[in-house]
Motif scaffolding. Structure first.
Motif, PDB file in Angstrom:
ATOM      1  N   PHE A   1       0.834  -1.203   0.000  1.00 45.96           N
ATOM      2  CA  PHE A   1       0.000   0.000   0.000  1.00 45.96           C
ATOM      3  C   PHE A   1       0.867   1.250   0.000  1.00 45.96           C
ATOM      4  N   ARG A   2       1.941   1.239   0.770  1.00 41.92           N
ATOM      5  CA  ARG A   2       2.809   2.406   0.843  1.00 41.92           C
ATOM      6  C   ARG A   2       3.497   2.686  -0.486  1.00 41.92           C
ATOM      7  N   TRP A   3       3.606   1.670  -1.336  1.00 43.43           N
ATOM      8  CA  TRP A   3       4.307   1.850  -2.614  1.00 43.43           C
ATOM      9  C   TRP A   3       3.651   2.919  -3.463  1.00 43.43           C
ATOM     10  N   ILE A   4       2.310   3.033  -3.406  1.00 44.90           N
ATOM     11  CA  ILE A   4       1.643   4.006  -4.278  1.00 44.90           C
ATOM     12  C   ILE A   4       2.024   5.438  -3.907  1.00 44.90           C
ATOM     13  N   GLY A   5       2.538   5.626  -2.692  1.00 47.12           N
ATOM     14  CA  GLY A   5       2.942   6.958  -2.283  1.00 47.12           C
ATOM     15  C   GLY A   5       4.434   7.173  -2.242  1.00 47.12           C
TER      16      GLY A   5
ATOM     17  N   PRO B   1       8.404   8.901  -9.623  1.00 48.36           N
ATOM     18  CA  PRO B   1       7.596   8.579  -8.438  1.00 48.36           C
ATOM     19  C   PRO B   1       6.196   8.102  -8.811  1.00 48.36           C
ATOM     20  N   ALA B   2       5.709   7.103  -8.080  1.00 49.87           N
ATOM     21  CA  ALA B   2       4.390   6.546  -8.361  1.00 49.87           C
ATOM     22  C   ALA B   2       3.276   7.590  -8.294  1.00 49.87           C
ATOM     23  N   PRO B   3       3.270   8.515  -7.315  1.00 48.55           N
ATOM     24  CA  PRO B   3       2.201   9.527  -7.295  1.00 48.55           C
ATOM     25  C   PRO B   3       2.182  10.394  -8.553  1.00 48.55           C
ATOM     26  N   VAL B   4       3.360  10.665  -9.110  1.00 44.68           N
ATOM     27  CA  VAL B   4       3.433  11.464 -10.338  1.00 44.68           C
ATOM     28  C   VAL B   4       2.835  10.683 -11.504  1.00 44.68           C
ATOM     29  N   ILE B   5       3.102   9.385 -11.546  1.00 46.76           N
ATOM     30  CA  ILE B   5       2.532   8.540 -12.603  1.00 46.76           C
ATOM     31  C   ILE B   5       1.012   8.509 -12.486  1.00 46.76           C
TER      32      ILE B   5
ATOM     33  N   ARG C   1       2.057   8.064   1.526  1.00 45.79           N
ATOM     34  CA  ARG C   1       3.279   8.872   1.645  1.00 45.79           C
ATOM     35  C   ARG C   1       3.694   9.057   3.096  1.00 45.79           C
ATOM     36  N   THR C   2       2.737   9.297   3.966  1.00 41.65           N
ATOM     37  CA  THR C   2       3.057   9.539   5.374  1.00 41.65           C
ATOM     38  C   THR C   2       3.209   8.252   6.171  1.00 41.65           C
ATOM     39  N   GLY C   3       2.736   7.138   5.624  1.00 41.11           N
ATOM     40  CA  GLY C   3       2.868   5.855   6.315  1.00 41.11           C
ATOM     41  C   GLY C   3       1.782   5.579   7.318  1.00 41.11           C
TER      42      GLY C   3
END
Length: 314
Positions: A151-155, A163-167, A231-233
């Motif tokens: 789950f954390r990977w997406i952030g 970066p995944a969020p940019v994608i 992103r924040t975990g």
């Protein structure tokens, strides 16, 4: 030329000024940081664009960010005591739950606006309060930590250094651009915002269009909430405070008219980048965040004044 490309020229001018003001601004690490900071607001602003194009407004997106973030985090945590649900599920479940929560909030606002003719400001202001309250009730006022790595990977993850969020932001932008520029639904959105009475006379189901744009806004707010938690975990009950203001600012600065029917998602993306670059540049120059809020407010008012002059010639 100024009306069509002014937002791009303003963005380029801002980049040039900040490049000369600070030697670290154009470094690869800082550019990546700007894009990461812009990704969440960009996703929110794109959803807000759909709503504002129909003469609406969605003040609830910040609270929906918090609610979707903490609910999705609770089904994606490895801690048995941290979340409402202790055992982790596949990452697809967490993502699906977050999107459904956001879309559900958008659906409620959409029904209130489209079926009961309640002003969007009032309906979404009510949802802002309700979603924030539900966030505190669901999580007991406590954060949900220890999220699964998937789950954390997406952030925090990346693909070939991007970066995944940019994608995800790029994907949301591409789909939204296609919807607004290449589909009948997109044309109907502009028609409803431009002249709702004429659109209804032409056979367009204006209530359905208004309902759907709030569902889209809510769904993208849910996605933004999951990106923030990843992103924040952890899922934070206080997340998303005042995020709706940044989203509205990006849309207005990007040239979308609050009167409806005029605007482009491309301008919204540039507007979000302008806010991200401005905040980053001021941070690099050591200027306090209080001044950033003042400048952001001035940009919003200035953009609305220009829109009024363009629409009404005064």
């Amino acid at each position: 030329m100024v009306q069509e490309y002014g937002i791009f020229l303003a963005f380029l001018l801002l980049v040039v000024i900040l490049s000369f003001s600070n030697e670290f601004f154009l470094t690869a690490g800082n550019i990546s940081n700007v894009l990461l900071q812009t990704s969440i607001n960009g996703v929110l602003a794109i959803g807000m664009t759909f709503v504002i194009l129909t003469r609406g407004i969605d003040l609830s997106v910040g609270s929906v960010v918090a609610l979707a973030g903490i609910v999705s985090a609770s089904v994606s945590t490895t801690s048995a005591t941290a979340g409402v649900i202790g055992s982790p599920y596949p990452v697809a479940v967490g993502l699906g739950v977050g999107l459904l929560v956001g879309m559900a909030c958008g659906s409620i606002s959409g029904v209130i606006v489209s079926r009961f003719s309640v002003p969007a400001f009032v309906a979404t202001l009510g949802m802002l309060s309700a979603a924030r309250g539900l966030t505190l009730i669901y999580g007991g006022g406590r954060p949900v930590p220890a999220l699964t790595p998937a789950f954390r990977w997406i952030g925090t993850g990346d693909v070939f250094g991007i970066p995944a969020p940019v994608i995800l932001l790029a994907a949301v932008f591409a789909v939204s651009w296609w919807i607004l520029n290449r589909t009948r639904f997109g044309r109907y959105i502009y028609a409803v915002g431009g002249n709702p009475h004429a659109a209804k006379t032409s056979g367009i189901n204006t209530s359905r269009i208004r309902f759907l744009v709030y569902v889209i806004s809510g769904g993208l707010a849910g996605l933004a909430g999951m990106l923030l938690s990843a992103r924040t975990g952890s899922g934070l009950p206080q997340a998303g405070v005042a995020y709706e203001l940044d989203a509205i600012a990006a849309v207005v600065i990007g040239g979308t008219s609050l009167s409806g029917g005029v605007g482009r998602v491309t301008g919204t993306l540039i507007g979000a980048l302008i806010i991200g670059v401005m905040n980053n540049g001021l941070d690099l120059m050591g200027i306090q965040s209080y001044y950033q809020q003042v400048l952001k407010g001035a940009l919003i008012v200035g953009a609305v004044m220009l829109d009024q002059k363009r629409n009404f010639g005064a």
